[in-house]
Write a protein that holds these residues in place. Sequence first.
Motif, mmCIF file in Angstrom:
data_model
loop_
_atom_site.group_PDB
_atom_site.id
_atom_site.type_symbol
_atom_site.label_atom_id
_atom_site.label_comp_id
_atom_site.label_asym_id
_atom_site.label_seq_id
_atom_site.Cartn_x
_atom_site.Cartn_y
_atom_site.Cartn_z
ATOM 1 N N PHE A 154 0.869 -1.186 -0.019
ATOM 2 C CA PHE A 154 -0.042 0.029 -0.042
ATOM 3 C C PHE A 154 0.943 1.245 -0.014
ATOM 4 O O PHE A 154 0.537 2.106 -0.601
ATOM 5 N N LEU A 155 1.893 1.229 0.805
ATOM 6 C CA LEU A 155 2.896 2.369 0.969
ATOM 7 C C LEU A 155 3.585 2.656 -0.384
ATOM 8 O O LEU A 155 3.620 3.866 -0.787
ATOM 9 N N GLN A 156 3.955 1.761 -0.933
ATOM 10 C CA GLN A 156 4.564 1.860 -2.372
ATOM 11 C C GLN A 156 3.612 2.251 -3.633
ATOM 12 O O GLN A 156 4.025 2.993 -4.226
ATOM 13 N N ASN A 157 2.536 1.626 -3.485
ATOM 14 C CA ASN A 157 1.312 2.224 -4.474
ATOM 15 C C ASN A 157 1.096 3.557 -4.149
ATOM 16 O O ASN A 157 0.879 4.223 -5.114
ATOM 17 N N TYR A 158 1.077 4.082 -2.977
ATOM 18 C CA TYR A 158 0.900 5.318 -2.614
ATOM 19 C C TYR A 158 1.937 6.320 -3.033
ATOM 20 O O TYR A 158 1.839 7.379 -3.809
ATOM 21 N N ALA A 159 3.231 5.613 -2.879
ATOM 22 C CA ALA A 159 4.182 6.654 -3.345
ATOM 23 C C ALA A 159 4.341 6.691 -4.724
ATOM 24 O O ALA A 159 4.616 7.826 -5.526
ATOM 25 N N ASN A 160 3.793 5.734 -5.434
ATOM 26 C CA ASN A 160 3.903 5.632 -7.212
ATOM 27 C C ASN A 160 2.911 6.738 -7.372
ATOM 28 O O ASN A 160 3.272 7.368 -8.447
ATOM 29 N N LEU A 161 1.855 6.633 -6.747
ATOM 30 C CA LEU A 161 0.660 7.541 -7.097
ATOM 31 C C LEU A 161 1.152 8.684 -7.092
ATOM 32 O O LEU A 161 0.848 9.883 -7.739
ATOM 33 N N LEU A 162 1.898 9.190 -5.810
ATOM 34 C CA LEU A 162 2.590 10.605 -5.534
ATOM 35 C C LEU A 162 3.390 10.951 -6.516
ATOM 36 O O LEU A 162 3.517 12.131 -7.008
ATOM 37 N N ALA A 163 4.272 9.846 -6.838
ATOM 38 C CA ALA A 163 5.081 10.428 -7.990
ATOM 39 C C ALA A 163 4.406 10.722 -9.489
ATOM 40 O O ALA A 163 4.945 11.571 -9.899
ATOM 41 N N ALA A 164 3.381 9.967 -9.632
ATOM 42 C CA ALA A 164 2.569 10.428 -10.699
ATOM 43 C C ALA A 164 2.287 11.904 -10.715
ATOM 44 O O ALA A 164 2.279 12.718 -11.853
ATOM 45 N N ALA A 165 1.748 12.306 -9.655
ATOM 46 C CA ALA A 165 1.111 13.563 -9.442
ATOM 47 C C ALA A 165 2.236 14.522 -9.438
ATOM 48 O O ALA A 165 2.081 15.741 -9.814
ATOM 49 N N LEU A 166 3.555 14.228 -8.928
ATOM 50 C CA LEU A 166 4.588 15.236 -9.065
ATOM 51 C C LEU A 166 4.862 15.462 -10.746
ATOM 52 O O LEU A 166 5.328 16.500 -10.909
ATOM 53 N N ASP A 167 4.945 14.467 -11.226
ATOM 54 C CA ASP A 167 5.116 14.359 -12.771
ATOM 55 C C ASP A 167 4.340 15.177 -13.361
ATOM 56 O O ASP A 167 4.628 16.220 -14.137
ATOM 57 N N ARG A 168 2.990 15.008 -13.013
ATOM 58 C CA ARG A 168 2.094 15.941 -13.808
ATOM 59 C C ARG A 168 2.234 17.384 -13.197
ATOM 60 O O ARG A 168 2.202 18.328 -14.022
ATOM 61 N N HIS A 169 2.648 17.643 -12.142
ATOM 62 C CA HIS A 169 2.831 18.909 -11.469
ATOM 63 C C HIS A 169 4.117 19.717 -12.145
ATOM 64 O O HIS A 169 4.085 20.814 -12.644
ATOM 65 N N LYS A 170 5.128 18.912 -12.339
ATOM 66 C CA LYS A 170 6.297 19.340 -13.109
ATOM 67 C C LYS A 170 6.143 19.524 -14.468
ATOM 68 O O LYS A 170 6.369 20.735 -15.107
ATOM 69 N N ALA A 171 5.068 18.594 -15.241
ATOM 70 C CA ALA A 171 4.740 19.226 -16.727
ATOM 71 C C ALA A 171 4.078 20.533 -16.623
ATOM 72 O O ALA A 171 4.225 21.235 -17.488
ATOM 73 N N HIS A 172 3.098 20.807 -15.612
ATOM 74 C CA HIS A 172 2.167 22.000 -15.584
ATOM 75 C C HIS A 172 3.176 22.967 -15.405
ATOM 76 O O HIS A 172 2.761 24.162 -16.050
ATOM 77 N N ARG A 173 4.128 22.991 -14.523
ATOM 78 C CA ARG A 173 4.895 24.059 -14.308
ATOM 79 C C ARG A 173 5.735 24.412 -15.572
ATOM 80 O O ARG A 173 5.879 25.534 -15.834
ATOM 81 N N GLU A 174 6.310 23.660 -16.283
ATOM 82 C CA GLU A 174 6.859 23.740 -17.695
ATOM 83 C C GLU A 174 5.963 24.476 -18.606
ATOM 84 O O GLU A 174 6.396 25.156 -19.316
ATOM 85 N N ARG A 175 4.637 23.983 -18.506
ATOM 86 C CA ARG A 175 3.940 24.400 -19.723
ATOM 87 C C ARG A 175 3.700 25.845 -19.349
ATOM 88 O O ARG A 175 3.302 26.722 -20.088
ATOM 89 N N VAL A 176 3.482 26.237 -17.941
ATOM 90 C CA VAL A 176 3.041 27.572 -17.607
ATOM 91 C C VAL A 176 4.470 28.400 -17.946
ATOM 92 O O VAL A 176 4.535 29.434 -18.583
ATOM 93 N N ALA A 177 5.692 28.031 -17.494
ATOM 94 C CA ALA A 177 6.968 28.567 -17.832
ATOM 95 C C ALA A 177 6.889 28.925 -19.410
ATOM 96 O O ALA A 177 7.502 30.099 -19.673
#
Length: 390
Positions: A154-177
């Motif tokens: 469960f903890l690893q699945n949660y971390a993987n989901l969090l990693a996906a959210a971080l990737d999405r946020h990074k992509a959003h920041r790059e688009r904004v920049a």
Amino acid sequence: MHSQQQGWAEQQDALAEFGQFALSCIDLDLILQRACELVARGLQTPIAKIMQTIPESDELLIRAAVGLPRDIATTGVTKVPGGHGSAAGYTLVEGEPIVSHIPTETRFQVSEVVRRADVVVSANVVIGATGEAFGTLEVDSLAERTFTQADISFLQNYANLLAAALDRHKAHRERVANAEERSILLRELQHRTQNDLAIITSMLRMEARRAKRSETRRRLESVGHRVEALSLVYRRLYVTGVTDAVNLSAYLDELVKRRFLMHGLEHDDAVKLDLHLTPVEVDHSQAVAVGLIVNELVTNCLKYAFPLRQGTVTVTLERVEPGKARLTVADDGIGMPDDQVRGHGIGLELTPVLAKMASGDFTLEQRDAGTAGHLVFYIPDLRGGGSKPL
């Protein structure tokens, strides 16, 4: 058995709730904080924290946490040793989940934060790929506890989901920049274009004053008026910072009033101006085309319709149906000469071309008193672009 099923259900609820939250939120700090809250709830641990790697540093930053007293650690400020100096650092070194019984741990040094928080058992998993890890997701128990394989999964699945959210946020920041960079470059281009057009207008006026033949002077002045109409669009774009939407009514209001002033007509003159402009948003190219058409029609009205300098020029912009608008420039004077009506003047010769650029159709109407030009054109839907009108 019932307790295990209930715990599994709570973990699935935590995963689902975080997934929905991460998709709807663009604030990274809120995403990380919510991740800690939900993982602590899912595993029923008093402490959960996200440890972030620091570029070119051997330390880790406590980026978000729940359950840590403020006198022990402050999120976004407190750091712990990396590598073999903490459970999180050791987890990143090994690249796999690490469960530690803190009082008997010998594989790594226990960090001061963990020791002062009286942690008994901790579990860490890597967030993201091992080579490019964001950090670790850690949960701490203050009592003896066994983290089962299901808990770690469960903890690893949660971390993987969090990693996906971080990737999405990074992509959003790059688009904004990227969007901000393009906007800055476009504004600079608009500024330079505006300056260039102002120089061209000044040169045309200078040459018109020097021209010995009245016909040459008239043509130079006419070209200067057209350049001024273009310059006005760029000036409004630059001043407001908007790059893709123009409030056509505001633009035409300023353009027509300027044209009256250029012809020496003030508010109290016998030739009146009657404006009825409904707010309509168009893109930049349409604004330029419509502005040039209005410039030609108003100029012709002022030049030909009122030899006695008495009458009214009416400019109307209205919506006629969804997705369409109609522009009308009319006068109640003597009308235009026949050669102008037949399109022999360069301005009216260009009008059909400009009408196509404006995604519309142009017609010229001879009335009992005066002339009216009508442009019916399509209005683009600019709401999805998030732009504000000029």
